[in-house]
Write a protein that holds these residues in place. Sequence first.
Motif, PDB file in Angstrom:
ATOM      1  N   ILE A   1       0.963  -1.301   0.179  1.00 48.88           N
ATOM      2  CA  ILE A   1       0.020   0.056  -0.210  1.00 48.88           C
ATOM      3  C   ILE A   1       0.853   1.206  -0.171  1.00 48.88           C
ATOM      4  CG2 ILE A   1      -1.963  -1.138   1.387  1.00 48.88           C
ATOM      5  CD1 ILE A   1      -0.938   0.221   3.626  1.00 48.88           C
ATOM      6  N   PHE A   2       0.444   2.306  -0.579  1.00 48.08           N
ATOM      7  CA  PHE A   2       1.162   3.603  -0.691  1.00 48.08           C
ATOM      8  C   PHE A   2       0.585   4.487   0.598  1.00 48.08           C
ATOM      9  CE2 PHE A   2       1.534   2.047  -4.828  1.00 48.08           C
ATOM     10  CZ  PHE A   2       2.826   2.360  -4.898  1.00 48.08           C
ATOM     11  N   LEU A   3       1.632   5.053   1.552  1.00 51.54           N
ATOM     12  CA  LEU A   3       1.351   5.842   2.385  1.00 51.54           C
ATOM     13  C   LEU A   3       1.767   7.445   1.998  1.00 51.54           C
ATOM     14  CD1 LEU A   3       2.668   3.379   5.432  1.00 51.54           C
ATOM     15  CD2 LEU A   3       0.198   3.682   4.680  1.00 51.54           C
ATOM     16  N   THR A   4       0.951   8.240   2.485  1.00 54.53           N
ATOM     17  CA  THR A   4       1.282   9.525   2.162  1.00 54.53           C
ATOM     18  C   THR A   4       1.145  10.345   3.588  1.00 54.53           C
ATOM     19  OG1 THR A   4      -0.980  10.200   1.663  1.00 54.53           O
ATOM     20  CG2 THR A   4       0.631   9.527  -0.362  1.00 54.53           C
ATOM     21  N   CYS A   5       2.164  11.677   3.559  1.00 50.96           N
ATOM     22  CA  CYS A   5       1.903  12.576   4.759  1.00 50.96           C
ATOM     23  C   CYS A   5       2.212  13.823   4.384  1.00 50.96           C
ATOM     24  CB  CYS A   5       2.971  12.048   5.842  1.00 50.96           C
ATOM     25  SG  CYS A   5       4.625  12.153   5.261  1.00 50.96           S
ATOM     26  N   GLY A   6       1.694  14.883   5.097  1.00 43.55           N
ATOM     27  CA  GLY A   6       1.833  16.339   4.664  1.00 43.55           C
ATOM     28  C   GLY A   6       2.984  16.995   5.221  1.00 43.55           C
ATOM     29  N   PRO A   7       3.213  18.126   5.119  1.00 40.72           N
ATOM     30  CA  PRO A   7       4.691  18.673   5.456  1.00 40.72           C
ATOM     31  C   PRO A   7       4.465  18.918   7.005  1.00 40.72           C
ATOM     32  CG  PRO A   7       3.242  20.314   4.288  1.00 40.72           C
ATOM     33  CD  PRO A   7       2.570  18.934   4.031  1.00 40.72           C
ATOM     34  N   ASN A   8       3.364  18.830   7.521  1.00 40.41           N
ATOM     35  CA  ASN A   8       3.054  19.171   9.070  1.00 40.41           C
ATOM     36  C   ASN A   8       3.059  17.962   9.763  1.00 40.41           C
ATOM     37  OD1 ASN A   8       0.546  18.048   7.882  1.00 40.41           O
ATOM     38  ND2 ASN A   8      -0.682  19.332   9.661  1.00 40.41           N
ATOM     39  N   GLU A   9       3.686  16.748   9.258  1.00 38.71           N
ATOM     40  CA  GLU A   9       3.564  15.502  10.198  1.00 38.71           C
ATOM     41  C   GLU A   9       4.718  14.876   9.520  1.00 38.71           C
ATOM     42  OE1 GLU A   9       0.163  12.971   9.581  1.00 38.71           O
ATOM     43  OE2 GLU A   9       0.216  13.330   7.662  1.00 38.71           O
ATOM     44  N   VAL A  10       5.381  13.815  10.532  1.00 36.66           N
ATOM     45  CA  VAL A  10       6.479  12.745  10.040  1.00 36.66           C
ATOM     46  C   VAL A  10       5.897  11.577   9.907  1.00 36.66           C
ATOM     47  CG1 VAL A  10       7.241  12.804  12.337  1.00 36.66           C
ATOM     48  CG2 VAL A  10       8.872  12.133  10.627  1.00 36.66           C
ATOM     49  N   LEU A  11       6.030  10.826   8.951  1.00 28.40           N
ATOM     50  CA  LEU A  11       5.818   9.178   8.786  1.00 28.40           C
ATOM     51  C   LEU A  11       6.993   8.482   9.160  1.00 28.40           C
ATOM     52  CD1 LEU A  11       3.793   7.212   7.885  1.00 28.40           C
ATOM     53  CD2 LEU A  11       4.369   7.517   5.661  1.00 28.40           C
ATOM     54  N   VAL A  12       6.881   7.313  10.089  1.00 27.59           N
ATOM     55  CA  VAL A  12       7.874   6.559  10.475  1.00 27.59           C
ATOM     56  C   VAL A  12       7.513   4.994  10.061  1.00 27.59           C
ATOM     57  CG1 VAL A  12       9.603   5.738  12.476  1.00 27.59           C
ATOM     58  CG2 VAL A  12       8.674   8.236  12.405  1.00 27.59           C
ATOM     59  N   VAL A  13       8.421   4.563   9.075  1.00 27.94           N
ATOM     60  CA  VAL A  13       8.000   3.199   8.683  1.00 27.94           C
ATOM     61  C   VAL A  13       9.167   2.546   8.959  1.00 27.94           C
ATOM     62  CG1 VAL A  13       7.782   1.849   6.612  1.00 27.94           C
ATOM     63  CG2 VAL A  13       6.809   4.060   6.581  1.00 27.94           C
ATOM     64  N   SER A  14       8.973   1.157   9.752  1.00 27.15           N
ATOM     65  CA  SER A  14      10.056   0.211  10.066  1.00 27.15           C
ATOM     66  C   SER A  14       9.632  -1.125   9.896  1.00 27.15           C
ATOM     67  CB  SER A  14      10.122   0.560  11.748  1.00 27.15           C
ATOM     68  OG  SER A  14       9.150   0.154  12.590  1.00 27.15           O
ATOM     69  N   GLY A  15      10.519  -2.034  10.094  1.00 28.68           N
ATOM     70  CA  GLY A  15      10.014  -3.391   9.877  1.00 28.68           C
ATOM     71  C   GLY A  15      10.847  -4.268   8.715  1.00 28.68           C
ATOM     72  N   PHE A  16      10.126  -4.865   8.057  1.00 31.29           N
ATOM     73  CA  PHE A  16      11.025  -5.719   6.908  1.00 31.29           C
ATOM     74  C   PHE A  16      11.802  -4.929   5.949  1.00 31.29           C
ATOM     75  CE2 PHE A  16      10.913  -8.038   3.017  1.00 31.29           C
ATOM     76  CZ  PHE A  16      11.807  -9.266   3.272  1.00 31.29           C
ATOM     77  N   GLY A  17      12.957  -4.936   5.617  1.00 29.73           N
ATOM     78  CA  GLY A  17      13.525  -4.361   4.673  1.00 29.73           C
ATOM     79  C   GLY A  17      14.245  -3.044   5.015  1.00 29.73           C
ATOM     80  N   TYR A  18      14.125  -2.501   6.287  1.00 29.78           N
ATOM     81  CA  TYR A  18      14.727  -1.548   6.719  1.00 29.78           C
ATOM     82  C   TYR A  18      15.480  -1.876   8.173  1.00 29.78           C
ATOM     83  CZ  TYR A  18      11.159   0.725   3.976  1.00 29.78           C
ATOM     84  OH  TYR A  18      10.360   1.377   2.941  1.00 29.78           O
ATOM     85  N   SER A  19      16.883  -1.504   7.824  1.00 33.94           N
ATOM     86  CA  SER A  19      17.815  -1.584   9.353  1.00 33.94           C
ATOM     87  C   SER A  19      17.561  -0.618  10.222  1.00 33.94           C
ATOM     88  CB  SER A  19      19.309  -1.681   8.695  1.00 33.94           C
ATOM     89  OG  SER A  19      19.514  -0.284   8.138  1.00 33.94           O
ATOM     90  N   LYS A  20      17.076   0.541   9.801  1.00 30.82           N
ATOM     91  CA  LYS A  20      16.804   1.963  10.539  1.00 30.82           C
ATOM     92  C   LYS A  20      15.288   2.236  10.128  1.00 30.82           C
ATOM     93  CE  LYS A  20      21.472   3.410  11.528  1.00 30.82           C
ATOM     94  NZ  LYS A  20      22.521   4.460  11.606  1.00 30.82           N
ATOM     95  N   PRO A  21      14.595   2.891  10.866  1.00 35.79           N
ATOM     96  CA  PRO A  21      13.358   3.372  10.742  1.00 35.79           C
ATOM     97  C   PRO A  21      13.474   4.382   9.816  1.00 35.79           C
ATOM     98  CG  PRO A  21      13.526   3.125  13.053  1.00 35.79           C
ATOM     99  CD  PRO A  21      15.012   2.916  12.556  1.00 35.79           C
ATOM    100  N   VAL A  22      12.538   4.765   8.511  1.00 35.07           N
ATOM    101  CA  VAL A  22      12.546   5.697   7.614  1.00 35.07           C
ATOM    102  C   VAL A  22      11.743   6.535   8.153  1.00 35.07           C
ATOM    103  CG1 VAL A  22      12.108   6.394   5.363  1.00 35.07           C
ATOM    104  CG2 VAL A  22      13.002   3.921   5.757  1.00 35.07           C
ATOM    105  N   MET A  23      11.951   7.930   8.121  1.00 40.68           N
ATOM    106  CA  MET A  23      11.319   9.086   8.578  1.00 40.68           C
ATOM    107  C   MET A  23      10.905   9.951   7.320  1.00 40.68           C
ATOM    108  SD  MET A  23      13.320  10.011  12.311  1.00 40.68           S
ATOM    109  CE  MET A  23      14.824   9.829  11.570  1.00 40.68           C
ATOM    110  N   LEU A  24       9.746  10.300   7.162  1.00 38.68           N
ATOM    111  CA  LEU A  24       9.476  10.873   5.694  1.00 38.68           C
ATOM    112  C   LEU A  24       8.532  11.868   6.286  1.00 38.68           C
ATOM    113  CD1 LEU A  24       9.474  10.928   2.762  1.00 38.68           C
ATOM    114  CD2 LEU A  24       7.360   9.630   2.989  1.00 38.68           C
ATOM    115  N   THR A  25       8.944  13.300   5.798  1.00 39.72           N
ATOM    116  CA  THR A  25       8.156  14.551   6.064  1.00 39.72           C
ATOM    117  C   THR A  25       7.541  14.902   4.765  1.00 39.72           C
ATOM    118  OG1 THR A  25       9.792  14.810   7.651  1.00 39.72           O
ATOM    119  CG2 THR A  25       8.311  16.672   6.979  1.00 39.72           C
ATOM    120  N   GLY A  26       6.518  14.899   4.555  1.00 41.48           N
ATOM    121  CA  GLY A  26       5.767  15.341   3.289  1.00 41.48           C
ATOM    122  C   GLY A  26       6.087  14.692   1.832  1.00 41.48           C
ATOM    123  N   GLY A  27       5.580  13.451   1.855  1.00 37.26           N
ATOM    124  CA  GLY A  27       5.874  12.581   0.618  1.00 37.26           C
ATOM    125  C   GLY A  27       5.217  11.394   0.683  1.00 37.26           C
TER     126      GLY A  27
END
Length: 385
Positions: free
Chosen positions: A5-31
């Motif tokens: 699934i595709f996850l989106t977030c606005g510029p006023n929040e941070v999306l943190v994705v962790s788990g399979f495929g990531y050694s460190k959590p991915v922090m995405l701001t506006g994307g």
Amino acid sequence: MVFPIFLTCGPNEVLVVSGFGYSKPVMLTGGCVMAFPCLQRWQRLSLNVMTIRVDSPAVYTSQGVSIKVTGVAQVKISTQHPQLLAVACENFLEKSKQEIVDLITETLEGHQRAILGTMTVEEIYKNRELFNTRVFEVAFKDLYNLGLHVISYTVRDLTDDLGYLQALGMSQTAQVKRDAKIGEAIAKRDTVIKNCLAYEQLVMVKFANETLIAKAERDYNVQKLIYDKEVKTKEAEANLAYQLQCSKINQKIREENMETKVVEKKGKILVAEQEITRRQKQLDSTVRQPAEAEKYRMETIATALKTKTLLEVEAEAEAKSLKADAEASAINGESVSGKCSLGNPECSASSIEQREIMIQQPQLEEATAPRNLLQRRRMPNEYQQ
């Protein structure tokens, strides 16, 4: 089977994705990012500014006076550096907004109480900017270590239950009123003195101004006359220069017109000369050459007629001479024929034929001589034509 699934977030929040495929959590701001349910986990953290009200009731100052202080701070999750954002996610990702606000309030209130205990009521009352700066500097460091950014802090209200601030204000008010009355009396005295001095200076200045105005008017009139004279002189010079320039321009225009007319006349003369040359050539080809040819033909005919006449005269004379010779020969022939007839018949016959030929030959030559001569004269003329 797991579908992404595709996850989106606005510029006023941070999306943190962790788990399979990531050694460190991915922090995405506006994307936008693709995630797999059951294999990966995603969480959101708000980046909006939080307004924190910091109340400190019954805080004792360095003098032991209990006062109440209410401050207001603007705080948000720091995104200046990825390390700070990671620290903020580590500290507040599982917390609600109210829990975050309570944590910040407790921290700011503690620092606010600590700074109040080091200052007097007078210092806080008279120099709030110093109090704000101290609280901001101390709180900024602690909240920075938590991944938070303090935008501003200010004291909104300062009160006490013992009336200390009121008494301080009354004392200050009385002092101010006293100073105001004294200042008012001094001001009135100074006002009267200054009014007298001002009136004196006003009169002096008035007379001086009138003198200066009269002098200025005189100088103005003199300078005006000088300037008017210069202006009229310049205007006259400009008019003369304008007329001179107009005359030069008109003269130049007339010269150019004359040159144009001369060029036109030269062109007309050239055209006329070319027309004359053309007509001369046309006359040569249509009139003169045929006339000369006709003249030459007539002269040739006249010469031929003259020659014919001369030849006819010569031929006639020659014919007469030949005729006389023929007659003489005939007479002689008759005598010979008589002799031949007497002895030989053949001789007589041949003699008769010979005599006839001799008689006819001059006549034939006389008849053909002029015609042959005319043909010989006419042949070159025919070739020339």
